[in-house]
Every structure is written in structure tokens, then in C-alpha cells.
Design a protein around this motif. Structure first.
Motif, PDB file in Angstrom:
ATOM      1  N   HIS A   1       0.870  -1.174   0.000  1.00 22.69           N
ATOM      2  CA  HIS A   1       0.000   0.000   0.000  1.00 22.69           C
ATOM      3  C   HIS A   1       0.902   1.218   0.000  1.00 22.69           C
ATOM      4  O   HIS A   1       2.124   1.088   0.038  1.00 22.69           O
ATOM      5  CB  HIS A   1      -0.991  -0.027   1.165  1.00 22.69           C
ATOM      6  CG  HIS A   1      -0.377   0.020   2.533  1.00 22.69           C
ATOM      7  ND1 HIS A   1       0.498  -0.944   2.997  1.00 22.69           N
ATOM      8  CD2 HIS A   1      -0.495   0.910   3.559  1.00 22.69           C
ATOM      9  CE1 HIS A   1       0.866  -0.657   4.239  1.00 22.69           C
ATOM     10  NE2 HIS A   1       0.287   0.471   4.602  1.00 22.69           N
TER      11      HIS A   1
ATOM     12  N   HIS B   1       1.285   3.920   2.067  1.00 21.07           N
ATOM     13  CA  HIS B   1       1.751   4.675   3.238  1.00 21.07           C
ATOM     14  C   HIS B   1       3.263   4.870   3.137  1.00 21.07           C
ATOM     15  O   HIS B   1       3.972   4.053   2.551  1.00 21.07           O
ATOM     16  CB  HIS B   1       1.371   3.953   4.533  1.00 21.07           C
ATOM     17  CG  HIS B   1      -0.117   3.984   4.798  1.00 21.07           C
ATOM     18  ND1 HIS B   1      -0.732   3.128   5.685  1.00 21.07           N
ATOM     19  CD2 HIS B   1      -1.093   4.758   4.275  1.00 21.07           C
ATOM     20  CE1 HIS B   1      -2.038   3.396   5.708  1.00 21.07           C
ATOM     21  NE2 HIS B   1      -2.272   4.374   4.861  1.00 21.07           N
TER      22      HIS B   1
ATOM     23  N   ASP C   1       5.856   4.645   4.988  1.00 15.47           N
ATOM     24  CA  ASP C   1       6.836   3.673   5.480  1.00 15.47           C
ATOM     25  C   ASP C   1       6.888   2.428   4.591  1.00 15.47           C
ATOM     26  O   ASP C   1       7.752   1.576   4.756  1.00 15.47           O
ATOM     27  CB  ASP C   1       6.561   3.287   6.945  1.00 15.47           C
ATOM     28  CG  ASP C   1       5.108   2.963   7.222  1.00 15.47           C
ATOM     29  OD1 ASP C   1       4.223   3.378   6.433  1.00 15.47           O
ATOM     30  OD2 ASP C   1       4.835   2.286   8.231  1.00 15.47           O
ATOM     31  N   HIS C   2       5.965   2.334   3.633  1.00 11.49           N
ATOM     32  CA  HIS C   2       5.936   1.186   2.709  1.00 11.49           C
ATOM     33  C   HIS C   2       6.328   1.572   1.287  1.00 11.49           C
ATOM     34  O   HIS C   2       6.937   0.772   0.578  1.00 11.49           O
ATOM     35  CB  HIS C   2       4.529   0.565   2.687  1.00 11.49           C
ATOM     36  CG  HIS C   2       4.155  -0.003   4.009  1.00 11.49           C
ATOM     37  ND1 HIS C   2       4.136  -1.359   4.262  1.00 11.49           N
ATOM     38  CD2 HIS C   2       3.826   0.600   5.177  1.00 11.49           C
ATOM     39  CE1 HIS C   2       3.809  -1.552   5.526  1.00 11.49           C
ATOM     40  NE2 HIS C   2       3.613  -0.389   6.099  1.00 11.49           N
TER      41      HIS C   2
ATOM     42  N   HIS D   1      -6.555  -2.089   7.134  1.00 11.95           N
ATOM     43  CA  HIS D   1      -5.555  -1.111   7.588  1.00 11.95           C
ATOM     44  C   HIS D   1      -5.630   0.113   6.676  1.00 11.95           C
ATOM     45  O   HIS D   1      -5.604   1.246   7.128  1.00 11.95           O
ATOM     46  CB  HIS D   1      -4.168  -1.752   7.539  1.00 11.95           C
ATOM     47  CG  HIS D   1      -3.042  -0.786   7.654  1.00 11.95           C
ATOM     48  ND1 HIS D   1      -2.605  -0.290   8.852  1.00 11.95           N
ATOM     49  CD2 HIS D   1      -2.266  -0.206   6.700  1.00 11.95           C
ATOM     50  CE1 HIS D   1      -1.608   0.557   8.637  1.00 11.95           C
ATOM     51  NE2 HIS D   1      -1.378   0.626   7.341  1.00 11.95           N
TER      52      HIS D   1
ATOM     53  N   ASP E   1       0.728  -4.441   6.238  1.00 11.40           N
ATOM     54  CA  ASP E   1       0.207  -4.087   7.565  1.00 11.40           C
ATOM     55  C   ASP E   1      -1.108  -4.796   7.875  1.00 11.40           C
ATOM     56  O   ASP E   1      -1.797  -4.440   8.842  1.00 11.40           O
ATOM     57  CB  ASP E   1       0.007  -2.572   7.665  1.00 11.40           C
ATOM     58  CG  ASP E   1       1.333  -1.836   7.821  1.00 11.40           C
ATOM     59  OD1 ASP E   1       2.357  -2.492   8.085  1.00 11.40           O
ATOM     60  OD2 ASP E   1       1.329  -0.602   7.676  1.00 11.40           O
TER      61      ASP E   1
HETATM   62 ZN   LIG Z   1       0.302   1.417   6.481  1.00  9.15          ZN
END
Ligand SMILES: [Zn+2]
Length: 303
Positions: A61, A63, A65-66, A149, A168
Motif C-alpha cells: 500500500h 503509506h 513507510d511502505h 488497515h 500491515d
Molecule cells: Zn500502512
């Protein structure tokens, strides 16, 4: 063919909280990218492993941090196609909205935590739907849509080993910490969808679950799914109870933190508790639950 490799992004300067995964067939895929702030660690590890070409950069996804480093890595590895959920794709092409939405959570700390985000040319992107197969030549990654999430989220199953990269979908369990914390950020967290996604993962019967935060779970697949489910429901109970005596983020957060410290995480050494908190904080999680309950209540009133 070899097992996947975990690369520690050392996000926020911490070990074992955010990983990326190297999967090699005839071609090579990197699953997850970490944030741009630590992309040098990922590039360094890839160079050390002798990787001079990536065919795929796959994100569960978008986000930060990904997928925060996806644009930067796309520049560094010009052959790579970037695989992302159709809902996430426009935000990788034009990250302005993604950045401003994260700013609502992280405020002035954005640049230090995430290091910016480089856009990706649309022709570099392949949108991925549930069940799509990314062919690495003699090995493949199968996308499993796992919302909750985030509304746009895929887990990926490695055909060679049966390992599932769960992003996540399962929550987090940083390296060396044998406990799960849910990952429930606003605005999209949906409790029912998250629980269904965990059941979906379990039914597929992967051989192992590799979490982005962080790596192979300490317990088997069934046990990990059971623990991740329990902790989601436990948090839901704590938030609902605290919320019923005042829908205030600070108060509900403090109350959930007390309950979690008593029942789940009380035994954690201080630095492990800090690593957990840097992965998905009490405040962010509670904020996601509150928003979910508010939305659910409004929907019930409307029907
Ligand atoms: Zn996430």
C-alpha cells in the motif's frame, strides 16, 4: 531458488521495525521500499547483495513507510515496473495529497521522519488487482487484496516458498518482540475489513507470514492470525469503553495505553516499547479506531 531476503531499512534509525524484501526468480522484485529518509540503507544493502537491476518494485500500500521511497528507487533502477493497487497508483504519480494527508498525523515532523517523496511517471506503474500474478520467471508473487488497515492493500504470496508478505494487514510485531499491536491509522482503518482480511490470509494457508514491521512472525501462521485478531478486538473493546465516557483523543489514548500496558505490553523492555510506539503509535491507532466508530455510528443512524 532461494528464500526471500529481509533488508532492514533502519527506519527512524531503529533496527528491526521496517523491512523490505528481496525476491529473486529469473527477474528480481523488491517488496516494499521503506521511506525515502532511509532509502540509502536499502540501496546500500542491494548493492552489497550485488543487485544492479530490479524488475519489480512491489508495494502493499502507499503509506510512506511502505512506498515512500518507491519514486527514488524507480529512478535508481530504471528497468523496474512499480506494482500498486489501482487506488494507490494516482498518489504515486502525484504524491502531493499523500504528503498532505500524512501531515495531518505527523505535523512538522514530516521531512525528518519521511524525507519527502519522489513522483513516478505513470508509464512506470502497473496497477494490480486481487489475484493478479507478478511473474518473476520461474517464480511469482500473487496479489491478495486485504483491505482494513488501508482501503487499498495487498498481501503477496511467494509461489516458491509459500511465504506471504502481509504488509500491515496483520498489524505489527517488531523484531525481537513476541507480541502484536494492531496498525489502525485514520482515516481508512476499518475493523471488520481488517478482521476479514486476516481470515482470508489464514484460509490461503501460507507457510509463513512476513510482516513489513518486521519479518517472519515468531509464531506459526494460525497462532499469528489468532493473536492479531485477539489484539484488534481487545483494542476495540478498550477504545469503545473509554469513548463512551468522553470522545476525547487524549483521554481515550491514555486509557488504552494503561490497559495495554497492563494486559499485553507491560513486560516489554523500555526500548522495545519505544520501537513499537515508533512503528504505530497509541495515539495514531486510537485516532483510527475513533474515526471508525464515528463512521459506523453515523451509518447506523442513517439506515
Ligand atoms: Zn500502512
Amino acid at each position: 531458488m532461494s528464500a526471500p531476503t529481509v533488508i532492514d531499512t533502519k527506519m527512524h534509525g531503529l533496527d528491526g521495525i521496517t523491512g523490505t524484501f528481496l525476491v529473486t526468480g529469473d527477474g528480481t522484485a523488491l517488496v516494499e521500499t521503506g521511506p525515502k529518509s532511509v532509502v540509502h540503507n536499502v540501496v546500500g544493502a542491494l548493492e552489497e547483495a550485488g543487485i544492479d537491476r530490479l524488475d519489480w518494485i512491489v508495494v502493499t500500500h502507499i503509506h510512506l513507510d511502505h512506498a515512500g521511497a518507491a519514486g527514488t528507487l524507480a529512478q535508481r533502477f530504471p528497468e523496474a515496473t512499480i506494482a500498486v493497487h489501482p487506488v494507490g497508483a494516482p498518489h504515486l504519480v502525484d504524491p502531493a495529497k499523500l504528503w498532505s494527508s500524512a501531515s495531518r498525523i505527523y505535523g512538522d515532523d514530516m521531512e525528518r521522519l519521511w524525507g519527502g517523496i519522489d513522483p513516478i511517471a505513470p508509464e512506470r506503474i502497473k496497477t494490480i488487482d486481487d489475484g493478479d500474478i507478478i511473474d518473476l520467471g520461474g517464480r511469482s508473487l500473487a496479489a491478495v487484496e486485504t483491505p482494513g488497515h488501508a482501503s487499498h492493500h495487498h498481501a503477496y504470496l511467494d509461489s516458491e516458498t509459500g511465504i506471504m508478505f502481509t504488509g500491515d494487514a496483520m498489524g505489527v510485531s517488531p523484531q525481537g518482540i513476541n507480541a502484536f499491536r494492531p496498525a489502525t491509522p485514520p482515516p481508512e482503518f476499518d475493523l471488520d475489513a481488517t478482521l476479514s482480511s486476516i481470515q482470508k490470509i489464514r484460509r490461503i494457508e501460507p507457510t509463513a507470514l512476513w510482516l513489513t514491521h518486521y519479518g517472519p512472525t515468531d509464531v506459526g501462521v494460525d497462532e499469528a492470525c489468532a493473536q492479531a485478531t485477539d489484539v484488534l478486538n481487545q483494542w476495540a473493546g478498550w477504545v469503545e469503553k473509554a469513548r463512551s465516557s468522553g470522545n476525547d483523543l487524549d483521554q481515550v489514548t491514555a486509557s488504552v495505553q494503561r490497559a495495554a500496558a497492563q494486559e499485553l505490553e507491560g513486560a516489554l523492555p523500555e526500548d522495545d516499547a519505544a520501537r513499537m510506539e515508533m512503528t504505530t503509535s497509541y495515539r495514531m491507532n486510537v485516532s483510527g479506531y475513533l474515526r471508525y466508530f464515528d463512521k459506523r455510528e453515523k451509518a447506523q443512524q442513517a439506515s
